[in-house]
Design an enzyme around this catalytic site. Structure first.
Site, PDB file in Angstrom:
ATOM      1  N   SER A 127       0.742  -0.998   0.017  1.00 43.17           N
ATOM      2  CA  SER A 127      -0.014   0.006   0.038  1.00 43.17           C
ATOM      3  C   SER A 127       0.759   1.349  -0.076  1.00 43.17           C
ATOM      4  O   SER A 127       0.471   2.101  -0.751  1.00 43.17           O
ATOM      5  CB  SER A 127      -1.001   0.043   1.122  1.00 43.17           C
ATOM      6  OG  SER A 127      -1.846  -0.953   1.059  1.00 43.17           O
ATOM      7  N   ALA A 151      -3.367   0.528  -8.333  1.00 44.09           N
ATOM      8  CA  ALA A 151      -4.021  -0.133  -7.270  1.00 44.09           C
ATOM      9  C   ALA A 151      -3.108  -0.754  -6.038  1.00 44.09           C
ATOM     10  O   ALA A 151      -2.063  -1.399  -6.732  1.00 44.09           O
ATOM     11  CB  ALA A 151      -5.019  -1.000  -7.930  1.00 44.09           C
ATOM     12  N   ASP A 152      -3.525  -1.049  -5.023  1.00 38.52           N
ATOM     13  CA  ASP A 152      -2.828  -1.843  -4.021  1.00 38.52           C
ATOM     14  C   ASP A 152      -3.182  -3.293  -3.980  1.00 38.52           C
ATOM     15  O   ASP A 152      -3.011  -4.020  -2.923  1.00 38.52           O
ATOM     16  CB  ASP A 152      -2.715  -1.149  -2.922  1.00 38.52           C
ATOM     17  CG  ASP A 152      -3.933  -0.980  -2.006  1.00 38.52           C
ATOM     18  OD1 ASP A 152      -4.698  -1.411  -2.425  1.00 38.52           O
ATOM     19  OD2 ASP A 152      -3.971  -0.469  -0.991  1.00 38.52           O
ATOM     20  N   PHE A 153      -4.014  -3.782  -5.087  1.00 40.70           N
ATOM     21  CA  PHE A 153      -4.629  -5.140  -5.013  1.00 40.70           C
ATOM     22  C   PHE A 153      -5.061  -5.876  -6.255  1.00 40.70           C
ATOM     23  O   PHE A 153      -5.077  -4.900  -7.275  1.00 40.70           O
ATOM     24  CB  PHE A 153      -5.704  -5.192  -4.082  1.00 40.70           C
ATOM     25  CG  PHE A 153      -7.037  -4.466  -4.531  1.00 40.70           C
ATOM     26  CD1 PHE A 153      -8.120  -4.832  -5.640  1.00 40.70           C
ATOM     27  CD2 PHE A 153      -7.018  -2.926  -4.484  1.00 40.70           C
ATOM     28  CE1 PHE A 153      -8.909  -4.276  -6.000  1.00 40.70           C
ATOM     29  CE2 PHE A 153      -7.857  -2.102  -4.919  1.00 40.70           C
ATOM     30  CZ  PHE A 153      -8.833  -2.689  -5.838  1.00 40.70           C
ATOM     31  N   THR A 165      -7.014   1.817  -3.351  1.00 43.00           N
ATOM     32  CA  THR A 165      -6.779   0.716  -2.227  1.00 43.00           C
ATOM     33  C   THR A 165      -7.967   0.094  -1.889  1.00 43.00           C
ATOM     34  O   THR A 165      -9.160   0.233  -2.021  1.00 43.00           O
ATOM     35  CB  THR A 165      -6.559   1.656  -1.123  1.00 43.00           C
ATOM     36  OG1 THR A 165      -6.124   0.690  -0.074  1.00 43.00           O
ATOM     37  CG2 THR A 165      -7.438   2.614  -0.604  1.00 43.00           C
TER      38      THR A 165
END
Length: 215
Positions: free
Chosen positions: A17, A84-86, A33
């Protein structure tokens, strides 16, 4: 290459993140996020995994389906970018650990059936950055940042998630993949390491590249 949609991934405690936020600032992109702490079923799952796993994963599924609209809207804009962190398909990592896959009450089968009904077609990232870290290094990071939920993890949970991440990205072929040795490199907070990452991103060739301190 003009990366319009970048994903930063890594197991719990990898720092994904923080890096995703820094990259979003650098590229003047929308930071998207997953915010797992906002999932109301997360803490109940840690306290009683058997009773809350399905609700936990279905909540994440709905939020990822909503995220697709955001990604598509930004990509359609002139100059629009997303970091994006996913990864949208990260349920392939967590579902085998979180949900029961045996017997007539097979939660995994039910989840995949629900996903087939709910999830729109998923856009492929232009680049995925995978922060590969050891379990011991991740534990130290979680302890250092005082993550309260770390103490609630079921026995062996962190180890299982790490192994599923390794398995998943060993086979991953859906987008160009940059694997960063996050035990050696602090690409989120060390300016020199961040510059190394940016150079690696700009010179990416082929579908898979590795970034180590010696590079």
């Amino acid at each position: 290459m003009d990366y319009k949609y970048i994903v930063v991934e890594g197991s719990i405690g990898s720092g994904k993140s923080r890096l995703a936020r820094r990259l979003a600032d650098y590229f003047d992109a929308l930071y998207l996020t997953e915010s797992p702490g906002r999932n109301p079923f997360l803490e109940p799952f840690y306290l009683n995994a058997a009773n809350h796993g399905l609700a936990l994963e279905l909540h994440f599924l709905l939020r990822r389906a909503e995220a697709i609209e955001v990604i598509q809207f930004e990509e359609a804009k002139s100059g629009g970018r997303v970091v994006a962190d996913f990864l949208l398909e990260k349920d392939q990592i967590f579902v085998p650990v979180v949900l029961d896959g045996s017997g007539p009450a097979n939660e995994q089968t039910l989840f995949w059936q629900m996903k087939h009904k709910i999830m729109p077609e998923m856009p492929a990232p232009d680049l995925v950055i995978y922060l590969q870290t050891s379990v011991d290094a991740a534990k130290k990071k979680l302890q250092k940042r005082g993550d309260r939920q770390y103490s609630l993890f079921p026995d062996g949970y962190l180890n299982q998630i790490h192994e599923e991440y390794r398995r998943f990205f060993h086979l991953y072929q859906n987008a160009p993949l940059l694997i960063v040795n996050a035990d050696e490199l602090d690409v989120a907070d060390n300016d020199d390491h961040f510059e190394m990452l940016l150079r690696a991103v700009s010179h990416m060739q082929g579908s898979r590249h590795y970034l180590n301190l010696s590079d």
